[in-house]
Design a protein around this motif. Sequence first.
Motif, PDB file in Angstrom:
ATOM      1  N   VAL A  35       1.128  -0.723   0.162  1.00  0.00           N
ATOM      2  CA  VAL A  35      -0.038   0.071  -0.033  1.00  0.00           C
ATOM      3  C   VAL A  35       0.447   1.390   0.157  1.00  0.00           C
ATOM      4  O   VAL A  35       1.558   1.349   0.800  1.00  0.00           O
ATOM      5  N   GLY A  58      -5.590   4.677   6.326  1.00  0.00           N
ATOM      6  CA  GLY A  58      -5.564   3.282   5.316  1.00  0.00           C
ATOM      7  C   GLY A  58      -4.897   1.947   5.178  1.00  0.00           C
ATOM      8  O   GLY A  58      -5.139   1.036   5.147  1.00  0.00           O
ATOM      9  N   ALA A  93      -5.597  -2.282   5.230  1.00  0.00           N
ATOM     10  CA  ALA A  93      -4.167  -3.034   4.816  1.00  0.00           C
ATOM     11  C   ALA A  93      -4.235  -4.245   6.013  1.00  0.00           C
ATOM     12  O   ALA A  93      -3.763  -5.317   5.551  1.00  0.00           O
ATOM     13  N   THR A 148      -8.139   0.186   1.559  1.00  0.00           N
ATOM     14  CA  THR A 148      -7.918  -0.705   1.036  1.00  0.00           C
ATOM     15  C   THR A 148      -8.132  -1.927   1.798  1.00  0.00           C
ATOM     16  O   THR A 148      -7.921  -3.111   1.498  1.00  0.00           O
TER      17      THR A 148
END
Lengths: 393, 323
Positions: A28, A50, A54, A299
């Motif tokens: 990411v 985010g 993930a 994400t």
Amino acid sequence: MRILPLFAALFWCMSAVTAVAIEVKATVLRIDYPSLLPISRYDLKPDDLGFAGAALGDEDNGTTGGFLGHTYETATVAVSPEEADAAMEQIIADGVRLIVLMAEAPDILRLTDQAAESGVLVFNVSAPDINLRDVNCRGNLLHIAPSRAMTADAVAQFAVWKKWGDWFLLAGSNPEDVKLADAYRRAATKFGAKIAEDRIFADTGGSRRTDSGHVLVQRQLPLDTQDVRDHDVVIAADETDYFGRYLSYHLWIPRPVMGSGGLRPTTFHGAHEAWGATQFQTRFEELTGRYVRPEDYNTWLALRVIGEAVTRASTADPDGVRDYALSDEFELAAFKGQKVTFRDWNGQLRQPILLYDGSITVSVSPQEGFLHQVSPLDTLGLDRTESSCQAFE
Amino acid sequence: MKRLLLTVACAALTSGPALAGKAFVSNERGNTITVVDTETWEVITEFPGGNRPRGITVSPDGGTLYVCASDDNIIRVFDTETYEELPSLPSGPDPELFILEPSGKRLYIANEDDNLVTVTDTETRTILAEVPVGVEPEGMGMSPDAKFVVNTSETTNMAHFISTEDYTIKHNILVDQRPRYAQYTADGKRLFVTSEIGGTVSVMDIAEDGAPTLVGKIGFEVPGVQPEWLQPVGAKVTSDGKRLFVALGPANRVAVVDAQSLKVLDYILVGQRVWQLNFTPDEKFLLTTNGNSNDITIIDVAAEKAIKSVQVGQQPWGVVTID
């Protein structure tokens, strides 16, 4: 630059599923742009924005992978805009071919083209720009984030369902606000609403909030919203977040506010509980110690798309993941009451949009009665005939 | 029309069991258990069932009621005669669904939040084992010989076959999105797994040693209902193995499936958001819990028709019956 490798827990068991060992590496990449503080402290960006989503996606994939002999390794990288190209180069040099990008549209486009040379599949989890799904679409770029057209359509459908057909569109003056206002004008035309009043609320710069700034807001905003034609609802187009949140309770004529204030469209929020989402929330909070943000959900969803393709198609090859994601076989449960799938003609994820008032899910679009020959989800955003995207043909 | 309905109701009553049975319905939002007389279809009483009661089952002798009190993180236990609450059982966090082995001794519980199946001894009220499974375990089924317990994991999208001898997973089968429920046929030769978001029922043949083979999938289609809303959740199969009934969630229908040919024969309109279902012990009636209309629908199994709906508590989730 920060790199946090997340290693999925692995446990093997006898399996009736054919187990082929696959190592799945994803990264990411998040570009942190200089920005002003948000109007509300609740919107301050956590450092792991985010990345936390993930981490959960990696963990969920790893649990499933444990039964199949698949291992997942997801790295997260945060950089300044100046460092972005070098970071992308390094990620590719490290052998990663599945990259989730949190960035603005021009950077997404440049980095996606840079990565295309190495056969990388990119997931856009942040940029809502319609042109990325239209003239500037790319065959190696899938969009998890909804476009401005999708979120505007979600709001418009709710307004039409409520029979709030006359709108007061109040738009910001920054480029993103202008694009969002265009999406609302387009949505009004598409669903038969009328923009009774179309105004710009100019950004004069400066801080978004000050100590006891509400005193001035309370006096100023009613004056700024005087002398408008009759309307049922105020639609705020303030993507840059400098006035939309102030509108409810401060209008000259009391009306509900939607868009960038009042009832807002989002992919997810920390109070969403329907369709088993409570389980997602508790898992996320246990792992990260905070409430989920839409960026985290996006994400998570990007990594789940990868995981689903690896699980079903037994491949971590970027072309294989892309082909499976765009195929008719692909379907994914995402706590929104129906499966999410991709538009195979521009790479956009079809998904319901939540309408959120800051504390609960008020409604979910598409609304009842909005129909489409392919899927009701295709009533949100660009339709095939409206898009000039040819990269997927 | 009125007279016709009345006749059907009378016929149903006279053909009912000699002794009045009871149905217990867990009301997820109301935090109560509704007790319904399965002869008169009248509500007998409603009593507190703990916080967010969902999965519900009874002991083999019918005397003890077990309820997954999801927000209390325990299994609440009640006397089915007096409705008195008995000492609770440990369940691990957020129990949603469970299955009791035929001897009544061990309870297998799905813990949604922790990716675990917890095995609890109902006599000593202790946890015997915790089995790691896929993400968001939900459905629980048991082979008739009690050798395997099947758990479905909603985000991993697998059916995990756990040996009841050593509590390890012996087989995993990928199914469609968000598997909710696992149901064996009485002869143990077949297993049905519903997938809510996938919109299908996966059909597996089960070998002598318990090993599963995916042999087919059942899809659903109702004119005028968007395919997205055909969401299979609960499922029950008649003991002769001929009919499979599948609750289709927001489609407000129960599908009637030929369990041999796997053809869908009919759709029975029931209440809103039909979630779980269960037979009366004599298999004459099938009761469905309808979460959004706060009622249960009673289906005449032989006629394959809905005969009555009964208002229960708020958001009925699961149902179990006794003689």
